[in-house]
Write a protein that holds these residues in place. Structure first.
Motif, PDB file in Angstrom:
ATOM      1  N   TRP A 178      13.743  22.761  50.651  1.00 13.54           N
ATOM      2  CA  TRP A 178      14.924  22.609  49.818  1.00 13.54           C
ATOM      3  C   TRP A 178      15.064  23.849  48.946  1.00 13.54           C
ATOM      4  N   TYR A 179      16.287  24.431  48.982  1.00 11.21           N
ATOM      5  CA  TYR A 179      16.620  25.597  48.175  1.00 11.21           C
ATOM      6  C   TYR A 179      17.827  25.271  47.308  1.00 11.21           C
ATOM      7  N   ARG A 180      17.957  26.029  46.231  1.00 14.08           N
ATOM      8  CA  ARG A 180      19.228  26.068  45.554  1.00 14.08           C
ATOM      9  C   ARG A 180      19.725  27.514  45.539  1.00 14.08           C
ATOM     10  N   GLN A 181      21.043  27.648  45.563  1.00 21.14           N
ATOM     11  CA  GLN A 181      21.638  28.975  45.621  1.00 21.14           C
ATOM     12  C   GLN A 181      22.643  29.102  44.491  1.00 21.14           C
ATOM     13  N   SER A 211      12.062  16.234  42.433  1.00 24.13           N
ATOM     14  CA  SER A 211      10.954  15.717  43.222  1.00 24.13           C
ATOM     15  C   SER A 211      11.443  15.585  44.658  1.00 24.13           C
ATOM     16  N   VAL A 212      10.513  15.374  45.583  1.00 26.04           N
ATOM     17  CA  VAL A 212      10.879  15.290  46.993  1.00 26.04           C
ATOM     18  C   VAL A 212      10.118  14.135  47.634  1.00 26.04           C
ATOM     19  N   SER A 213      10.623  13.746  48.799  1.00 24.42           N
ATOM     20  CA  SER A 213       9.982  12.691  49.566  1.00 24.42           C
ATOM     21  C   SER A 213      10.099  13.026  51.042  1.00 24.42           C
ATOM     22  N   ARG A 214       8.974  12.901  51.769  1.00 22.21           N
ATOM     23  CA  ARG A 214       9.001  13.085  53.227  1.00 22.21           C
ATOM     24  C   ARG A 214       8.164  11.970  53.850  1.00 22.21           C
ATOM     25  N   GLU A 215       8.839  10.872  54.118  1.00 22.46           N
ATOM     26  CA  GLU A 215       8.193   9.695  54.717  1.00 22.46           C
ATOM     27  C   GLU A 215       8.220   9.752  56.242  1.00 22.46           C
ATOM     28  N   ILE A 264      12.859  25.316  46.026  1.00 21.89           N
ATOM     29  CA  ILE A 264      12.534  24.238  45.092  1.00 21.89           C
ATOM     30  C   ILE A 264      11.235  23.554  45.532  1.00 21.89           C
ATOM     31  N   TYR A 265      11.220  23.069  46.777  1.00 22.08           N
ATOM     32  CA  TYR A 265      10.050  22.408  47.339  1.00 22.08           C
ATOM     33  C   TYR A 265       9.972  22.702  48.823  1.00 22.08           C
ATOM     34  N   PHE A 266       8.781  22.604  49.336  1.00 17.23           N
ATOM     35  CA  PHE A 266       8.481  22.856  50.746  1.00 17.23           C
ATOM     36  C   PHE A 266       7.594  21.716  51.243  1.00 17.23           C
ATOM     37  N   SER A 267       7.833  21.260  52.464  1.00 16.58           N
ATOM     38  CA  SER A 267       6.962  20.243  53.059  1.00 16.58           C
ATOM     39  C   SER A 267       6.498  20.738  54.420  1.00 16.58           C
ATOM     40  N   TYR A 268       5.197  20.665  54.684  1.00 17.75           N
ATOM     41  CA  TYR A 268       4.662  21.161  55.947  1.00 17.75           C
ATOM     42  C   TYR A 268       4.208  20.035  56.873  1.00 17.75           C
ATOM     43  N   ASP A 269       4.394  18.796  56.417  1.00 19.63           N
ATOM     44  CA  ASP A 269       4.062  17.658  57.276  1.00 19.63           C
ATOM     45  C   ASP A 269       4.515  16.401  56.544  1.00 19.63           C
ATOM     46  N   VAL A 270       4.481  15.276  57.240  1.00 18.49           N
ATOM     47  CA  VAL A 270       4.845  14.010  56.607  1.00 18.49           C
ATOM     48  C   VAL A 270       3.946  13.768  55.392  1.00 18.49           C
ATOM     49  N   LYS A 271       4.569  13.390  54.300  1.00 19.21           N
ATOM     50  CA  LYS A 271       3.900  13.090  53.019  1.00 19.21           C
ATOM     51  C   LYS A 271       3.230  14.303  52.379  1.00 19.21           C
ATOM     52  N   MET A 272       3.387  15.492  52.945  1.00 18.46           N
ATOM     53  CA  MET A 272       2.778  16.692  52.367  1.00 18.46           C
ATOM     54  C   MET A 272       3.877  17.555  51.759  1.00 18.46           C
ATOM     55  N   LYS A 273       3.603  18.096  50.579  1.00 19.53           N
ATOM     56  CA  LYS A 273       4.614  18.907  49.909  1.00 19.53           C
ATOM     57  C   LYS A 273       3.940  19.963  49.057  1.00 19.53           C
ATOM     58  N   ARG A 312      13.025  13.741  58.192  1.00 21.46           N
ATOM     59  CA  ARG A 312      13.834  13.522  56.998  1.00 21.46           C
ATOM     60  C   ARG A 312      13.119  14.039  55.749  1.00 21.46           C
ATOM     61  N   PHE A 313      13.856  14.816  54.933  1.00 21.23           N
ATOM     62  CA  PHE A 313      13.277  15.390  53.712  1.00 21.23           C
ATOM     63  C   PHE A 313      14.302  15.194  52.608  1.00 21.23           C
ATOM     64  N   SER A 314      13.905  14.460  51.584  1.00 24.46           N
ATOM     65  CA  SER A 314      14.844  14.100  50.523  1.00 24.46           C
ATOM     66  C   SER A 314      14.522  14.854  49.243  1.00 24.46           C
ATOM     67  N   LEU A 315      15.551  15.278  48.567  1.00 30.86           N
ATOM     68  CA  LEU A 315      15.419  15.921  47.252  1.00 30.86           C
ATOM     69  C   LEU A 315      15.976  14.959  46.214  1.00 30.86           C
TER      70      LEU A 315
END
Lengths: 111, 109
Positions: free
Chosen positions: B34-37, B65-69, B46-55, B73-76
């Motif tokens: 997730w980026y902001r411009q 905050s973020v969620s990757r269940e 903002i945040y990076f996830s490299y696997d499920v539940k990892m951030k 899907r990756f939620s900000l």
């Protein structure tokens, strides 16, 4: 963290002109990325290169790893090339996937 | 073709609201971002996830905050939106090359 500088910030050209956009970075990297963003937001990856030169249509990207410098060239520019061009380099010490982005070069090509 | 979709193109929220931005990719990529411009500042992670539940936190995680269940899907999440979070938010996924979604332009009033 890698520091990425682009020049120029803004560039206006006439259709048909040869365009060069420059990018320099502070820390040695494995590969540099060039991206294009049209008005409206969509970002497209143009090149990922680690050495030498890559060509795609009228776009050419070169990189000099020793000098930590890359250029993006557009030959025979056309109004549809008008966009923001962004270079990005991996952060130092981290994975190759986390990138630091330049602030972009706004290119306007007039007919 | 890789497809990265974002839940909204435009969003208007009030200060203090909880905001969810969703991103879905269809190429089984491990990495999502997730980026902001913002004008004059370029793209910032903002945040990076490299696997499920990892951030991992990026450069500007404060207020987010973020969620990757699930892998696709990756939620900000903006826990309590503030006016300085008005921005363009871009999601991306990658194996090597990053593929970007169309962006969500968020206005916080």
């Amino acid at each position: 963290k890698n520091e990425v500088e682009q020049s120029p910030q803004n560039l206006t050209a006439q259709e048909g002109e040869f365009i060069t956009i420059n990018c320099s970075y502070s820390v040695g990297i494995s590969a540099l990325h060039w991206l294009q963003q049209h008005p409206g937001g969509g970002i497209v990856s143009l090149f990922m290169l680690s050495s030498g030169k890559k060509k795609h249509g009228r776009l050419i990207a070169t990189i000099n790893i020793q000098e930590k410098h890359s250029s993006l060239h557009i030959t025979a520019s056309h109004p549809r090339d008008s966009a923001v061009y962004i270079c990005a380099a991996p952060n130092s010490g981290g994975s190759n996937y986390k990138l630091t982005f330049g602030k972009g070069t706004l290119l306007t090509v007039n007919p | 073709d890789v497809k990265v979709t974002q839940s909204s193109r435009y969003l208007v929220k009030r200060t203090g609201e909880k905001v969810f931005l969703e991103c879905v990719q269809d190429m089984d990529h491990e990495n999502m971002f997730w980026y902001r411009q913002d004008p004059g500042l370029g793209l910032r992670l903002i945040y990076f996830s490299y696997d499920v539940k990892m951030k991992e936190k990026g450069d500007i995680p404060e207020g987010y905050s973020v969620s990757r269940e699930k892998k696709e899907r990756f939620s900000l999440i903006l826990e309590s939106a503030s006016t300085n979070q008005t921005s363009m938010y871009l999601c991306a996924s990658s194996r090597k090359t990053q593929y970007f979604g169309p962006g969500t332009r968020l206005l916080v009033l």
